[in-house]
Write an enzyme that holds these catalytic residues in place. Structure first.
Site, mmCIF file in Angstrom:
data_model
loop_
_atom_site.group_PDB
_atom_site.id
_atom_site.type_symbol
_atom_site.label_atom_id
_atom_site.label_comp_id
_atom_site.label_asym_id
_atom_site.label_seq_id
_atom_site.Cartn_x
_atom_site.Cartn_y
_atom_site.Cartn_z
ATOM 1 N N ASP A 139 -35.087 -16.598 53.457
ATOM 2 C CA ASP A 139 -33.983 -17.111 52.637
ATOM 3 C C ASP A 139 -34.495 -18.151 51.656
ATOM 4 O O ASP A 139 -33.739 -18.645 50.827
ATOM 5 C CB ASP A 139 -32.909 -17.737 53.534
ATOM 6 C CG ASP A 139 -31.912 -16.684 54.018
ATOM 7 O OD1 ASP A 139 -32.031 -15.523 53.609
ATOM 8 O OD2 ASP A 139 -31.014 -17.039 54.803
ATOM 9 N N ASP A 168 -28.180 -7.292 57.842
ATOM 10 C CA ASP A 168 -28.486 -8.676 58.218
ATOM 11 C C ASP A 168 -28.216 -8.918 59.704
ATOM 12 O O ASP A 168 -27.512 -8.140 60.366
ATOM 13 C CB ASP A 168 -27.621 -9.619 57.361
ATOM 14 C CG ASP A 168 -28.284 -10.956 57.117
ATOM 15 O OD1 ASP A 168 -29.216 -11.309 57.855
ATOM 16 O OD2 ASP A 168 -27.851 -11.659 56.183
HETATM 17 C C1 GLA Z 1 -28.265 -14.518 55.454
HETATM 18 C C2 GLA Z 1 -29.203 -13.793 54.529
HETATM 19 C C3 GLA Z 1 -28.901 -14.155 53.103
HETATM 20 C C4 GLA Z 1 -27.473 -13.795 52.799
HETATM 21 C C5 GLA Z 1 -26.530 -14.453 53.787
HETATM 22 C C6 GLA Z 1 -25.115 -13.962 53.638
HETATM 23 O O1 GLA Z 1 -28.483 -15.879 55.430
HETATM 24 O O2 GLA Z 1 -30.530 -14.057 54.861
HETATM 25 O O3 GLA Z 1 -29.781 -13.506 52.219
HETATM 26 O O4 GLA Z 1 -27.319 -12.401 52.835
HETATM 27 O O5 GLA Z 1 -26.926 -14.202 55.127
HETATM 28 O O6 GLA Z 1 -24.260 -14.526 54.555
#
Ligand code: GLA
Length: 772
Positions: free
Chosen positions: A538, A468
């Site tokens: 997300d 990420d």
């Molecule tokens: C980001 C990612 C999510 C999740 C969060 C965790 O927002 O896109 O899918 O993994 O971080 O903090």
């Protein structure tokens, strides 16, 4: 004349008397002849600049050029800008030589396309600015089979003095046309890839990013096309950049129907010092053309990405169905919870369990612990290895989330190395998600990430890593680096990141890596050179996802787009959609689940188990088949994935908002053989009688109050199913005329067999060739 032919396209240019490169044509394959294609000028018009008084007609402003340098009369977007040792900004690169070779070399410090078979032809045109002793190489690579040509450039300082490169782009395309449209894909967090089309009559449209990542605001993939081009007809160029940082795409129209497109590293906030003897290589740009509309263009792009961008052990391997813990429990995780979830995941048929954020340091929320990559032993008493072993024992693979490029100031890492972040010493820092960007332009920071991640990835049986990156750049200043060269930092960061990704993916070739940047903030070909798939958004709401995944599909194949079924009301929109629609949409990507399976009803678990079984049975097709968009508007979506031989296809019809008595609805297939007969069926799923609300009283012998225990009992006893479609039809009919769907529920009576679409209704179709 240089002629670059692919299976269906021709690209050509020639050297002018003055030594410039005149672009002649790019489009459908032709037998080109420069005598017809070149511009036939006699005088430089009006107040334009005559490049050379001995060539009276030569004005660069009116020429289609392969690249343009600044300062010699071409007043359009330049391809290259140099500050020469004497302070002049004028460059004059003229043809010197050209070399043709075979094979696709790597760009080494940058991600690049590759060709395992070595069939790619490579043209290198060498140009020289003799006045300053500077060299420019233009590289072209011809991928014949997928109708793709890639380009990049290399600048070499052969002089004895340092120069400053203010811009070096990757591609330039000049067109003569009455009207062309430019389509870009823009958005924001949880709202990626909205398609925006503009017809450019004059001036410029700029699609760019300056946030340190390719960005969810402006994806580097763009299209240039005929104003009336549509999914299945019309001329369309698709262009992308193999780069994950600040990028720039500009589409400009000047007088005389001249259009210019350029793309490359964003010149805004960029410059690079090039010392004598050193060079600068620009990222590779990818171009394709089709006269068969957006679908024709995206089929080429998809093939190219699948074959020449995605690499490694997972390139063609079917990707596992996973369960991710994020929307199931956010930071509130521990071994017991993970195991309970994993057990449920196994029961419904998932193959991989992914523990998302929250497993390391004192990471109880997003304010702390990024950078401290040791497992939290209170949450995971057996550590990663203990949990991994137990997950494996359940029969699942085990994966984790990491965010290696970032640090919270509340962490041991920041305490030990406050100079490892991008920030301006003694100035107030602007924060993003309470975290700072590690300075990957520093090799010691990259080495730390490589070693730390290597020890994490080898500390347990880890089969999958979600990588990420959750904040955009601000205050991007490399502490200790030359104060006059800070504009090099965003690009140096990318070079550091690519070294880290290359080393780790080579060290751990069996791990399936999934890119992520708050969802789709770094969905690009640079990342896909290392990680075969990316978490697309997300936003897991099915209705939003239909649009987001449609947006991605123009430039990226579905094998790169990760998509999850989550709980309802949806966590981003609070919208309710049926579990079947959530699946039907996620199934046209890399399917996963991201919800607390321990809390859902048995009926939903059964539905999920059935979905995973259907997905597995069609997985190769859904993940790697040819993807087509059918009729798409704000309210209706039609997708089809067909295999390369047109033997099998899976289709989707999704209708966002229901209108009463809305007439006839069709599903049109794509990618079939016109003269072959196909068995056409749909996925029949249970309908809960509760969707009829108190209408149930029109058939119930006793009065049933909504929400009562009786209502529950009735919903368990009375079994309905969705409509059933089953027939044998020719491919031409399914594609041209379409399949007329069954009548939808209209409020004046219900007969079993009718279609019952509530808001966000959908159907999944299976199409199989009869004689195969
Ligand atoms: C980001 C990612 C999510 C999740 C969060 C965790 O927002 O896109 O899918 O993994 O971080 O903090």
């Amino acid at each position: 004349m240089f002629i670059l032919n692919t299976k269906g396209t021709t690209y050509c240019f020639e050297i002018t008397k003055s030594g410039h490169l005149e672009h002649l044509y790019y489009g459908k394959k032709i037998h080109p002849d420069a005598a017809a294609l070149r511009e036939k000028d006699y005088v430089a018009p009006g107040n334009t600049i005559t490049y050379d008084s001995s060539i009276k007609e030569m004005t660069l402003e009116y020429k289609r050029l392969e690249f343009s340098s600044y300062g010699k009369g071409d007043i359009r977007e330049p391809f290259i800008e140099v500050i020469n040792p004497d302070g002049s900004l004028t460059s004059d690169f003229l043809f010197k030589d050209a070399v043709i070779s075979k094979g696709k070399p790597d760009l080494e410090i940058l991600p690049s396309s590759y060709d395992e078979k070595g069939d790619t032809e490579h043209l290198c045109v060498i140009l020289k600015d003799e006045g300053y002793n500077l060299t420019l190489e233009l590289h072209y690579y011809v991928f014949e089979d997928c109708d793709v040509i890639t380009r990049n450039a290399r600048f070499i300082n052969d002089s004895k003095e340092t120069v400053i490169l203010k811009r070096l782009l990757s591609t330039q395309l000049d067109f003569i046309s009455d009207k062309l449209s430019f389509t870009t894909f823009n958005g924001a967090w949880a709202n990626e890839m909205n398609k925006n089309t503009a017809t450019v009559n004059g001036g410029k449209i700029i699609n760019s990013s300056n946030i340190g990542a390719s960005s969810n605001r402006s994806n580097p993939f763009v299209m240039i096309h005929a104003v009336d081009a549509a999914e299945d007809y019309g001329k369309c160029y698709g262009i992308n950049l193999i780069y994950s940082g600040n990028h720039y795409e500009c589409f400009e129209r000047t007088s005389h129907s001249l259009y210019r497109f350029v793309s490359g590293i964003n010149p805004c906030g960029f410059s690079f010092e090039i010392t004598p003897g050193s060079d600068f290589v620009s990222p590779e740009s990818v171009m394709t053309f089709s006269d068969k509309g957006f679908n024709g263009m995206s089929l080429n792009m998809h093939e190219f990405v699948r074959e020449h961008i995605v690499r490694g052990n997972w390139k063609k391997k079917e990707r596992p169905v996973l369960l991710n813990s994020w929307e199931a429990c956010y930071f509130d995780l521990n071994e017991k919870k993970m195991l309970k979830l994993a057990k449920e995941a196994k029961d419904v048929g998932a193959e991989l369990f992914v523990m998302d954020d929250g497993w390391f340091g004192n990471r109880d929320d997003d304010t702390k612990a990024l950078g401290d990559w040791d497992e939290n032993l209170k949450k995971l008493p057996g550590g990663l290895s203990g949990l991994g072993r137990k997950i494996k024992a359940l029969g699942l693979d085990f994966g984790i989330w990491v965010e290696p490029e970032m640090v919270n100031t509340c962490s041991s890492l920041y305490y030990l190395h406050p100079d490892w972040t991008l920030e301006i010493p003694s100035h107030k820092h602007s924060e993003g998600r309470n975290q700072r960007v590690l300075d990957l332009s520093k090799s010691e920071v990259c080495d730390f990430i490589i070693e730390k991640m290597s020890s994490v990835f080898s500390s347990a049986e880890i089969s999958y890593v979600k990588w990420d990156m959750n904040r955009i750049f601000s205050d991007a200043y490399s502490q200790g680096f030359d104060k006059n060269r800070q504009q090099e930092i965003p690009h140096r960061y990318m070079l550091g990141l690519y070294r880290v990704m290359k080393t780790l993916t080579e060290r751990f070739p069996d791990i399936l890596f999934e890119g992520c940047a708050s969802g789709g903030n770094r969905f690009d070909l640079g990342i896909l050179c290392y990680f075969p798939q990316i978490w697309a958004s997300d936003n897991t709401d099915a209705s939003c996802r239909a649009a987001i995944q449609t947006g991605y599909s123009y430039g990226y194949p579905q094998s790169t787009i990760s998509a999850h079924v989550s709980n309802c009301p949806n966590h981003q929109t609070l919208r309710n959609t049926s579990i079947e629609t959530r699946f039907n949409i996620a199934a046209f990507g890399i399917l996963g689940y991201e919800l607390n399976l321990c809390d859902i009803s048995d009926a939903e678990k059964e539905a999920i188990a059935a979905q995973i079984a259907v997905y597995k049975a069609n997985r190769a097709l859904l993940q790697f088949g040819h993807f087509y968009r059918g009729a798409i508007n704000e309210n209706e979506f039609e997708w089809t994935v067909a295999d390369a031989d047109s033997n099998r296809a899976v289709g989707l019809k999704f209708i966002r908002l229901k209108r009463a008595n809305d007439g006839l609805k069709y599903y049109h297939a794509r990618g079939l053989l016109e003269n072959a007969r196909y068995h056409f069926t749909n996925r029949v799923t249970p309908i809960n009688v509760k969707i009829f609300g108190d209408l149930v009283n029109s058939i119930a012998p006793v009065h049933v109050k909504q929400g009562s225990i009786m209502h529950d009992v009735v919903s368990r006893i009375v079994k309905f199913s969705t409509e059933k479609d089953d027939g044998y039809f020719y491919g031409d009919m399914l594609m041209e005329a379409g399949y007329l769907m069954k009548q939808d529920f209209v409020g004046t009576g219900f007969t079993e067999g009718m279609r019952v679409f509530t808001d966000f209704g959908s159907a999944m179709y299976f199409i199989e060739r009869e004689d195969v």
